[in-house]
Design an enzyme around this catalytic site. Structure first.
Site, short mmCIF file in Angstrom:
data_model
loop_
_atom_site.label_atom_id
_atom_site.label_comp_id
_atom_site.label_asym_id
_atom_site.label_seq_id
_atom_site.Cartn_x
_atom_site.Cartn_y
_atom_site.Cartn_z
N ARG A 94 0.83 -1.21 0.00
CA ARG A 94 0.00 0.00 0.00
C ARG A 94 0.86 1.26 0.00
O ARG A 94 0.47 2.28 -0.59
CB ARG A 94 -0.98 -0.04 1.18
CG ARG A 94 -2.03 -1.10 0.94
CD ARG A 94 -3.06 -1.27 2.03
NE ARG A 94 -4.10 -2.18 1.54
CZ ARG A 94 -5.13 -2.62 2.25
NH1 ARG A 94 -5.27 -2.24 3.52
NH2 ARG A 94 -6.03 -3.42 1.72
N TYR A 139 -7.14 0.10 -6.68
CA TYR A 139 -6.56 -1.23 -6.38
C TYR A 139 -5.82 -1.26 -5.05
O TYR A 139 -5.65 -0.24 -4.40
CB TYR A 139 -5.76 -1.79 -7.55
CG TYR A 139 -4.51 -1.11 -8.07
CD1 TYR A 139 -3.79 -0.19 -7.35
CD2 TYR A 139 -4.05 -1.47 -9.34
CE1 TYR A 139 -2.62 0.37 -7.88
CE2 TYR A 139 -2.89 -0.92 -9.87
CZ TYR A 139 -2.18 -0.01 -9.13
OH TYR A 139 -1.04 0.52 -9.66
N GLU A 140 -5.47 -2.45 -4.67
CA GLU A 140 -4.83 -2.69 -3.35
C GLU A 140 -5.73 -2.16 -2.22
O GLU A 140 -5.25 -1.62 -1.22
CB GLU A 140 -3.45 -2.02 -3.32
CG GLU A 140 -2.50 -2.54 -2.25
CD GLU A 140 -2.15 -4.00 -2.46
OE1 GLU A 140 -2.27 -4.74 -1.47
OE2 GLU A 140 -1.78 -4.41 -3.56
N GLY A 141 -7.04 -2.38 -2.38
CA GLY A 141 -8.03 -1.90 -1.41
C GLY A 141 -8.51 -0.52 -1.79
O GLY A 141 -7.77 0.46 -1.66
N GLN A 159 -9.75 1.71 2.72
CA GLN A 159 -8.64 2.23 3.51
C GLN A 159 -9.17 3.05 4.70
O GLN A 159 -8.68 2.93 5.82
CB GLN A 159 -7.73 3.13 2.65
CG GLN A 159 -7.16 2.47 1.41
CD GLN A 159 -6.26 1.29 1.73
OE1 GLN A 159 -5.58 1.29 2.76
NE2 GLN A 159 -6.27 0.28 0.89
#
Lengths: 592, 592
Positions: free
Chosen positions: A294, A434-436, A441
């Protein structure tokens, strides 16, 4: 043609004047003196400007192709990838036991920035490989490490992360991909994964897929998810490549941006997989890599804003249009350059103060990761876990916002693809997703990280800001410009935290309805702290009689801008937060 | 596939409950009763959903092509354009003397909204024609009107606006295109124009270019610019088409969005042109059309947010992911729909409260244009001139922001083109740029409109807000929710105006450095006023025992949201403004 030059002085300023990396008592940091980091960053910048930048628009225009089951990357990517591999850029912070250079993560992070600015889509091929490397390095068996890591370190083989399925992204408990145990200890993996970046391509001889799947009969939901290695080509005992495994790219997605990266639908059809770590503990394995991954996405956010900013500045200096209202600045010419106009300046200062603050925040975060890992420092671990959703969510939201703001400086030309400004905004857009996704978050921050260890880490952060303000008081003018606004913003952030504690107890929606605002507020306080530190460092250098006073004066001016023009957002976010869940949740779903 | 249904109830609510159009003493408004507008809007919505929507993605994917000098629009555009023409949609507010229906501009505006939501790129072909119609209608000779207007009214011929050249956009004084007078009273126009929307295409038998150019020997700079009619095909005295004129499309631009619209480089090579109005007064002719044109662009901004919002709501109701933290809302299913999550709701409420507020603002603005023109009302003219940069700048900035926010609801799917969400953001992005980039709107607002007529119109606006708050006080709860926040925001806006007066006198940069913030602040106050009016209208309907209480309750809830969650931005903008020019202008251009 778009330009890019690695902002070496700014990068060095953060590493040495602000973070003082070589003075930190973290193993490996003693080697990070000014000359060493300068040499590394200069080379990284050169590769970025000379090799990666010219391929950025090529990648956007050509995209990747899938023909007869073969995925091809845009023209020139293979040669550039070879240069990146041969330069050792992919191995920098990897474990020397597996071919890495063993440098600190903060060095890796700084060295990556120019690559990401110059060609984000291209750099993802190695970025994802680094993620796969980390997962196997932390959770794999020694045999798995020996088999895969040396090749991943050099990017002779690349890696992927396979989480999402058509019907589930954030909620991985709904996952359907299954992994059936075989008599020989391997698994047969079957299912479909989507949005797999670098899922297939022609840059490496093998691709190591890390795949989340469920072992039949295991626990329901997220607790029954395991992590598997599924190589594109099976690896023989001698390390040579064996049979093609049962995994294929079913489709390439047409996307808004990052066209140079192959985003694949991956079909697993009884593919041979190897369990990493324990069965049903796949999510834990994923989570341990998330701080790094992240942070890398946060870096992508501001790095796209950085290249967009550089081009906007060049255009604003070059393009003649209108006159300064207080008198011509270019009286010999037909008009003044755009940069004389206060609103253009306002826009550029927004961008500049964000990007430089974001860089300091990210490098600081990377140094916390080093401290957490190399010193086994639980406080550093707690702090970076707290900061991770802020780095990811805030820096990517703002990165996209300012990439679009830079595009605006170009007027109509900003909308035309041949000028290149549209691509930065389109590429940056994915970083918010992406990546959450950034909403997730915010949920992670407010729903999990704030309360972690009884709120110890967020309290430590508030104490850190308080101590910084107290320790760096100089005189009334300095304090008013550089410390008081930070202090006020930090107090507002604490007030928001208190509100969550009090009202979230009554109804958790009161906290979650304000989570996004809190993430942004905290982002501002973090960048405010970074600008406070940068202002102090600049003052110190000026007091010491630096040979480059203009550079440090510019830091002070930019710090002043952030304090005066960006931190006022905190009061807005606080007001939104304190209005609670009622206005947010008042409508029935059917009334939208 | 993306969905779209014209929000008929919301549109009717604005026209009748809020603006009470049929009660206004403006010629033509007496015909705008509920049944009439309902019938018109329903048909407009039908055409939008059934014909235009299916072509939106086609237009994006195919784009326009230029081959052997012929520009072709995407498949299906010609048939859709025929339906639009035959339905009379292009003639609605045009002068009956030239084939128009003579309806109020507010009716035209509302009827256009569905077309713009469903297919912005397509609708630009008629939108630009309407602009050319207006220019000729206001400034042309009777002969010119007779020759061109009937064909432009029906869109048998379409129109264009030619302002920008490669080296000048905002600063048109730098223009190089020249128009040389001929013995027969015509001019030979020579030069290159860029970014010409609908510059060439296959939807009409002739294209009427309105071209700004300089007559050699005239005044320097902007005062020497004249406006010309340059038809693609010359028109014979009997109205039939004659020779091809010396104007050609040199290139189609590759753009971030609006691919269905042909954005052309137009080359004028001694093309025959006819002066409109007086020589050297071309800018004045342009400016008289700007209120309408910029209002149309503001509409594009929120209309893209509207269709993006509709799809985001559908997805949020459909996609199952995670559980409501306060308890499952869909216990039978594998997960709850996205819409249960407070942060998704926050995002959707941001979008909804913006779009509905923007619609009210735009229709109100359109009714002011009617009042100004049909009643020759100078106060209405002054007010809409003041509002125009706000409608254009604020609604397009927010339109893009919320189109991207809607995209975010889709997670990874939002980034994939086949889901359609990327297109709304990419298409909306141009609205911030064309028809005067938003920084120029802010400059127009603060540098010109605020002080116009000694500040009479902005004072009138403040008085209007004050009177609204005073006249609509009900009880403590109502006032606190719906009136006090508006009052506070309006006071902050006045404070910003006072700051500009005081500090802008010392240094105009103090005003201009805050111009963008002022534009946004004023946008919030205007939407706050709209939400105040909508809340009052909803209360009135509920008190009267409406048969649709859910609809009006939703208006109240959304108004509450705007007041509580959007208006706090005003304090932030005020703080930024009051920090003055120093932080903005402190850096030398070389230090960026």
């Amino acid at each position: 043609m778009p330009i890019y030059a690695a902002p070496l002085k700014d990068m060095q300023f953060v590493l040495h004047d602000v973070l003082k990396v070589s003075e930190q008592e973290i193993p490996g940091f003693e080697d990070l003196d000014r000359d060493f980091t300068a040499a590394v960053l200069e080379e990284s910048g050169k590769l970025a400007s000379e090799v990666l930048l010219p391929l950025n628009m090529v990648g956007d225009t050509e995209g990747c192709t899938l023909e007869n089951g073969v995925v091809r990357t845009p023209k020139g990517f293979d040669e550039a990838f070879r240069l990146m591999r041969e330069g050792g850029w992919t191995a920098m912070d990897c474990d020397p036991d597996y071919g890495g250079q063993g440098l600190p993560y903060v060095m890796h992070t700084a060295a990556q920035e120019p690559f990401v600015s110059a060609n984000m889509a291209f750099n993802m091929y190695q970025g994802l490989t680094h993620g796969a490397y980390s997962a196997i390095h932390i959770h794999g068996s020694e045999e798995q490490k020996q088999t895969y890591l040396p090749k991943l370190t050099t990017c002779e083989w690349t890696g992927t992360m396979n989480l999402t399925e058509p019907h589930c992204g954030t909620d991985l408990g709904l996952m359907r991909t299954k992994a059936e145990p075989q008599d020989d200890g391997t698994y047969k993996v079957t299912g479909q994964k989507i949005f797999i970046s670098a899922g297939d391509h022609d840059l490496a001889e093998n691709i190591i897929h890390l795949v989340l799947a469920k072992i039949p009969g295991g626990p329901e939901g997220i607790k029954g998810v395991s992590l598997f290695i599924v190589p594109k080509f099976l690896v023989n005992e001698d390390g040579s490549l064996g049979d093609r495994n049962g995994v294929t790219c079913g489709k390439l997605e047409e996307k808004m941006g990052i066209h140079g990266n192959a985003t694949c639908v991956m079909n697993y059809d009884g593919a041979t997989g190897y369990l990493i770590g324990e069965a049903h503990k796949g999510m834990r394995a994923m989570f341990t890599m998330m701080n790094e991954a992240r942070l890398g996405v946060g870096l992508q956010g501001y790095a796209q804003a950085e290249i967009a900013f550089q081009n906007a500045v060049a255009y604003a200096n070059d393009r003649l249009q209108g006159r300064d209202v207080t008198g011509a600045k270019n009286p010999e010419g037909p008009a003044d350059p755009l940069i004389v106009h206060p609103d253009i300046r306002r826009n550029l200062m927004d961008q500049k103060s964000f990007v430089e603050g974001a860089r300091a925040f990210t490098y600081w975060g990377a140094s916390l990761i080093d401290r957490a890992h190399k010193n086994k420092d639980a406080d550093a671990e707690g702090l970076i876990s707290l900061m991770t959703p802020v780095i990811k969510g805030f820096l990517t939201d703002k990165g996209f916002e300012y990439a679009a703001a830079a595009q605006q400086v170009y007027g109509g030309h900003g909308y035309i693809e041949e000028w290149g400004m549209s691509q930065y905004a389109r590429d940056a857009r994915i970083t918010q997703i992406y990546e959450g996704a950034n909403g997730v978050q915010a949920l992670d921050l407010v729903g999990r990280k704030l309360a972690a260890d009884n709120g110890k880490h967020v309290m430590a952060f508030f104490e850190m800001v308080k101590a910084f303000v107290k320790d760096n008081s100089r005189d009334e003018a300095f304090d008013a410009a550089y410390l008081e606004p930070l202090k006020a913003a930090s107090k507002q952030l604490q007030e928001a935290g208190m509100y969550f504690m009090a009202e979230g107890m009554k109804n958790p929606h009161n906290a979650l309805a304000g989570s996004y605002d809190f993430m942004h507020m905290m982002g501002h306080v973090c960048l405010g702290l970074m600008w406070g530190r940068m202002a102090v460092a600049a003052k110190v250098a000026l007091d010491a009689g630096t040979e480059d006073p203009d550079f440090y004066q510019a830091k002070l001016a930019t710090a002043r801008y952030y304090m005066a023009r960006q931190l006022p957002a905190c009061a807005m976010h606080l007001a939104r937060i304190k209005s609670g869940a009622e206005p947010v949740m008042a409508l029935e779903a059917a009334s939208f």
